[in-house]
Design a protein around this motif. Structure first.
Motif, mmCIF file in Angstrom:
data_model
loop_
_atom_site.group_PDB
_atom_site.id
_atom_site.type_symbol
_atom_site.label_atom_id
_atom_site.label_comp_id
_atom_site.label_asym_id
_atom_site.label_seq_id
_atom_site.Cartn_x
_atom_site.Cartn_y
_atom_site.Cartn_z
ATOM 1 N N GLU A 129 3.126 -6.175 -21.376
ATOM 2 C CA GLU A 129 4.146 -6.350 -21.258
ATOM 3 C C GLU A 129 5.217 -5.813 -20.448
ATOM 4 O OE1 GLU A 129 6.026 -7.877 -24.278
ATOM 5 O OE2 GLU A 129 3.362 -10.018 -24.255
ATOM 6 N N ARG A 130 5.732 -4.341 -20.926
ATOM 7 C CA ARG A 130 6.479 -3.113 -20.223
ATOM 8 C C ARG A 130 5.431 -2.497 -18.874
ATOM 9 N NH1 ARG A 130 10.411 -4.619 -23.019
ATOM 10 N NH2 ARG A 130 10.403 -3.551 -25.611
ATOM 11 N N GLN A 131 4.805 -2.613 -18.791
ATOM 12 C CA GLN A 131 4.097 -1.666 -17.735
ATOM 13 C C GLN A 131 3.721 -3.382 -16.540
ATOM 14 O OE1 GLN A 131 0.153 -0.926 -18.807
ATOM 15 N NE2 GLN A 131 0.931 1.455 -19.126
ATOM 16 N N HIS A 132 4.439 -3.993 -17.005
ATOM 17 C CA HIS A 132 3.868 -5.621 -15.842
ATOM 18 C C HIS A 132 5.433 -5.071 -15.451
ATOM 19 C CE1 HIS A 132 3.148 -9.926 -14.300
ATOM 20 N NE2 HIS A 132 4.398 -9.590 -14.540
ATOM 21 N N ASP A 133 6.670 -5.181 -16.620
ATOM 22 C CA ASP A 133 8.171 -5.432 -16.186
ATOM 23 C C ASP A 133 8.469 -4.313 -14.765
ATOM 24 O OD1 ASP A 133 8.019 -7.796 -17.943
ATOM 25 O OD2 ASP A 133 8.806 -6.273 -19.191
ATOM 26 N N LEU A 134 7.579 -2.805 -15.607
ATOM 27 C CA LEU A 134 7.747 -1.825 -14.277
ATOM 28 C C LEU A 134 7.593 -2.284 -13.349
ATOM 29 C CD1 LEU A 134 8.897 0.621 -14.092
ATOM 30 C CD2 LEU A 134 6.800 1.562 -15.132
ATOM 31 N N GLN A 135 6.272 -2.870 -12.815
ATOM 32 C CA GLN A 135 5.902 -2.875 -11.684
ATOM 33 C C GLN A 135 6.114 -4.035 -11.050
ATOM 34 O OE1 GLN A 135 3.465 -1.651 -9.715
ATOM 35 N NE2 GLN A 135 3.290 0.407 -12.202
ATOM 36 N N GLU A 136 6.820 -5.378 -11.396
ATOM 37 C CA GLU A 136 7.458 -6.131 -10.884
ATOM 38 C C GLU A 136 8.479 -5.789 -10.259
ATOM 39 O OE1 GLU A 136 8.820 -8.937 -13.389
ATOM 40 O OE2 GLU A 136 7.223 -10.285 -13.016
ATOM 41 N N ALA A 137 9.622 -4.678 -11.470
ATOM 42 C CA ALA A 137 10.784 -3.763 -11.237
ATOM 43 C C ALA A 137 10.126 -3.067 -9.440
ATOM 44 C CB ALA A 137 11.234 -3.045 -11.701
ATOM 45 N N LYS A 138 10.030 -2.548 -10.052
ATOM 46 C CA LYS A 138 9.564 -1.462 -8.126
ATOM 47 C C LYS A 138 8.964 -2.587 -7.187
ATOM 48 C CE LYS A 138 7.723 2.324 -10.556
ATOM 49 N NZ LYS A 138 6.313 3.225 -10.618
ATOM 50 N N ALA A 139 8.133 -3.361 -7.358
ATOM 51 C CA ALA A 139 7.573 -4.562 -5.873
ATOM 52 C C ALA A 139 8.901 -5.680 -5.661
ATOM 53 C CB ALA A 139 7.402 -5.758 -6.763
ATOM 54 N N ASN A 140 10.213 -5.227 -6.378
ATOM 55 C CA ASN A 140 11.500 -6.581 -6.235
ATOM 56 C C ASN A 140 12.501 -5.488 -5.548
ATOM 57 O OD1 ASN A 140 9.427 -9.241 -7.154
ATOM 58 N ND2 ASN A 140 10.691 -8.249 -8.865
ATOM 59 N N GLY A 141 12.058 -4.812 -5.475
ATOM 60 C CA GLY A 141 12.818 -3.577 -5.220
ATOM 61 C C GLY A 141 14.108 -2.813 -6.085
ATOM 62 N N LYS A 142 13.785 -3.279 -7.369
ATOM 63 C CA LYS A 142 14.736 -3.385 -8.262
ATOM 64 C C LYS A 142 16.124 -1.475 -8.222
ATOM 65 C CE LYS A 142 14.572 -6.545 -10.873
ATOM 66 N NZ LYS A 142 16.449 -7.585 -10.408
ATOM 67 N N SER A 143 17.175 -1.812 -8.602
ATOM 68 C CA SER A 143 17.758 -0.477 -8.369
ATOM 69 C C SER A 143 17.164 0.676 -9.518
ATOM 70 C CB SER A 143 19.347 0.253 -9.326
ATOM 71 O OG SER A 143 19.039 -0.470 -10.212
ATOM 72 N N ALA A 144 16.865 2.406 -8.807
ATOM 73 C CA ALA A 144 16.556 3.107 -9.512
ATOM 74 C C ALA A 144 16.921 3.501 -10.872
ATOM 75 C CB ALA A 144 17.238 4.792 -8.952
#
Length: 170
Positions: A129-144
């Motif tokens: 789940e945590r890895q999925h959240d991280l991938q999602e954040a990267k794909a959506n262009g979330k802040s650093a």
């Protein structure tokens, strides 16, 4: 008496090598000292290496001699009961004796293995789940900052999985 006369007198009574051999006596003395030092260091290193290798050979045997599973739990509870008795803690003794009775009635190695496997599965799910959240954040262009926070959570979940795996293997 001057230092030169004293030195000459000592050298005449000395029956060892000639003075010419010791014109640079400081260097020769240092060489001998360094040779002795290196011999001592080499000996200590060999002893240390042997002790380390012996420790490596003995450690698995000591670990295998330790109790595991229900026996380990039983001995832990019994040790706590002895500690509570030594300190006169009657309520703690009653609680521990109840826990010991329940553990004796219900504890099997199969139950412990299934509990450990359940914990491993939960930790793997959380990591996923945590890895999925991280991938999602990267794909959506979330802040650093958000991505770093999610990466930290992935790292924590991974560490938790490693801890649970170590516990399950014991």
């Amino acid at each position: 008496m001057s230092a030169a006369k004293l030195r000459d007198g000592l050298l005449r009574t000395y029956s060892g090598p000639r003075v010419a051999d010791y014109k640079c006596s400081g260097i020769a003395a240092k060489r001998t000292t360094n040779e002795q030092h290196s011999t001592i260091v080499r000996s200590l290193m060999n002893t240390s290496i042997k002790a380390f290798l012996l420790g490596i050979a003995i450690y698995p045997m000591l670990c295998s001699a330790q109790t595991s599973g229900c026996d380990a739990k039983r001995s832990s509870i019994e040790r706590e009961i002895a500690y509570a008795q030594a300190h006169g803690n009657a309520k703690r003794i009653d609680g521990l004796e109840t826990a010991l009775a329940q553990m004796n009635a219900n504890c099997t190695d199969a139950v412990l293995r299934s509990d450990a496997q359940r914990k491993v599965t939960a930790a793997e799910r959380k990591l996923s789940e945590r890895q999925h959240d991280l991938q999602e954040a990267k794909a959506n262009g979330k802040s650093a900052k958000k991505i770093a926070e999610r990466q930290r959570k992935v790292d924590e979940a991974h560490a938790e999985l490693e801890r649970v795996l170590v516990e399950a293997s014991q």
